[in-house]
Scaffold this active site. Structure first.
Site, PDB file in Angstrom:
ATOM      1  N   TYR A 101      46.846  19.358  11.220  1.00 56.07           N
ATOM      2  CA  TYR A 101      47.983  18.676  10.636  1.00 56.07           C
ATOM      3  C   TYR A 101      48.811  19.233   9.675  1.00 56.07           C
ATOM      4  CZ  TYR A 101      50.429  14.627   8.244  1.00 56.07           C
ATOM      5  OH  TYR A 101      51.375  14.018   7.616  1.00 56.07           O
ATOM      6  N   GLU A 189      57.080  16.817   9.695  1.00 53.97           N
ATOM      7  CA  GLU A 189      55.416  16.621  10.123  1.00 53.97           C
ATOM      8  C   GLU A 189      55.135  17.239  11.439  1.00 53.97           C
ATOM      9  OE1 GLU A 189      52.725  12.856   9.356  1.00 53.97           O
ATOM     10  OE2 GLU A 189      53.788  12.655  11.424  1.00 53.97           O
TER      11      GLU A 189
END
Ligand code: GDP
Ligand code: MN
Length: 395
Positions: A101, A189
């Protein structure tokens, strides 16, 4: 302004972040053709402005044409928590060794950009932050210096990325930071940022929000706004250059100056009402602008009463009155049934009020103060038929 996954990936690619090749399509035949072009196996991905598409059945692997057709048929038109799928992204499928992530956003309390990284990707990152916060590396960036490669390597290392992909992860973080800063994004993101069996690091998903107010600096990004998901009145306002934000209530609001409009929303809420919009007519609004604003406010059919709160500075109250009178002349009978409460104060207020009273508009109610105006408009929205009785009629 939120971008669809594939639009975010196109921005990523412009900044050297690795993504898989793919095609955006809007019908099944094009989906199958695109799958043939990018090469099987492919992933068929719903393009909607909401996460968790995988869990909802909006992300499916297809190993041949029959499967691609089946998945495209299933996913197009699907309703993912209120978002109807109208576009698919067909991408060559990746083999995945690990799912990481990465994100960049603004930490308002620290007043600095924040880079986050975790090897626990592919899942809900809020859950990682809550249950295993030690697995989520958070690192502030000096906004003047930017994210150095050194710091990116430190972040990847602190997050315990596999040793052989520290460089690849650092490259991805530097590129992601570049996307965030250079494109005026508020969020960039990647979840998951994958490591392939060949030890390639690549963005498999994207979540990018751009600052709409900075869009003028990025003409190449103008077309990215998802017209289908945008409110039609907000879109019209944008085209006309009017600061308008649609809200959920039934009281239309117009004021001049963002601060005054914000306080108008507050006093209306305090009086028990619910604003239908934010509209800042700006400084120096002339009659034509006021007319345009009235049309925008009334384009929202939830509106049952309208409050004009004008403090004359650069904007002269007589001009606002002239605009309102002209706008009223253009209204249809249904729109004329909607009561307007008008508070004019400041430059040329007496003249403005005189013009209004001379025009003797059927459903326009003057108010001397902001609070009185708010109470009046809330009462009128509740009982428009009793409009002429003035304030204080609401039960
Ligand atoms: P989201 O559910 O909206 O976050 O959509 P993602 O794009 O993140 O996809 C969800 C999940 O589908 C990912 O976490 C992967 O596990 C899986 N997935 C997506 N693309 C691929 C791919 O190319 N290959 C494989 N094997 N899995 C994929
Ligand atoms: Mn994802």
């Amino acid at each position: 302004m939120d971008l669809l996954e594939y639009q975010g990936k196109q921005l990523f690619a412009r900044h050297g972040l690795k993504v898989s090749s793919g095609r955006a399509v809007t019908n099944v035949d094009d989906a199958v053709a695109a799958a043939g072009e990018v090469g099987y196996p492919v992933v068929v991905k719903a393009q909607v402005l909401i996460g968790g598409r995988g869990k909802a059945g909006g992300v499916k692997l297809a190993s041949d044409e029959a499967e691609a057709r089946e998945h495209a048929t299933d996913i197009l038109g699907m309703d993912i928590r209120g978002h109807i799928v109208r576009t698919l992204w067909i991408e060559h499928a990746s083999d995945i060794a690990s799912e990481y992530y990465a994100s960049v956003l603004l930490d308002r309390s620290a007043k600095k950009p924040l880079v986050m990284f975790s090897v626990e990707g592919g899942v809900d990152i809020e859950e990682v932050a809550e249950k295993t916060p030690e697995k989520l590396v958070r690192s502030h960036v000096d906004p003047l210096a930017g994210l150095s490669r050194e710091q990116a390597v430190q972040i990847a290392t602190a997050g315990e990325a596999d040793a052989d992909v520290i460089d690849g992860v650092a490259d991805a973080l530097v590129a992601l930071y570049e996307v965030w800063i250079q494109e005026d994004a508020t969020l960039a993101e990647i979840n998951p940022l994958i490591v392939t069996p060949e030890r390639d690091v690549r963005a498999l998903d994207s979540k990018v929000s751009l600052d709409g107010n900075a869009l003028y600096r990025h003409p190449e990004n103008q077309e990215l706004s998802d017209a289908e998901n945008e409110d039609p009145i907000e879109r019209r306002a944008k085209e006309e250059g009017v600061q308008y934000v649609k809200l959920d209530g039934d009281i239309g609001i117009l004021g001049n100056g963002a601060g005054l409009v914000m306080s108008t929303l507050d006093v209306v809420a305090q009086a028990g009402g619910s604003p239908a919009n934010f509209l800042d007519a700006g400084g120096g609004s002339d009659a034509e602008k006021i007319e345009q604003a009235v049309q925008l406010i009334l384009a929202n059919h939830a509106v049952r009463a309208v409050l004009f709160n004008i403090f004359g500075g650069i904007t002269r109250c007589d001009e606002v009155a002239t605009g309102l009178i002209a706008a009223f002349g253009e209204l249809g009978p249904e729109e004329k049934a909607i009561p307007f409460v008008v508070r004019l104060d400041g430059t040329n207020d007496a003249e403005g009020r005189r013009l209004l009273s001379e025009a003797n508009l059927p459903n326009v109610h003057p108010a001397a103060t902001m609070n009185e105006a708010a109470e009046k408009v809330v009462a009128l929205a509740a009982h428009p038929a009793e409009g002429h009785a003035g304030a204080g009629v609401a039960g």
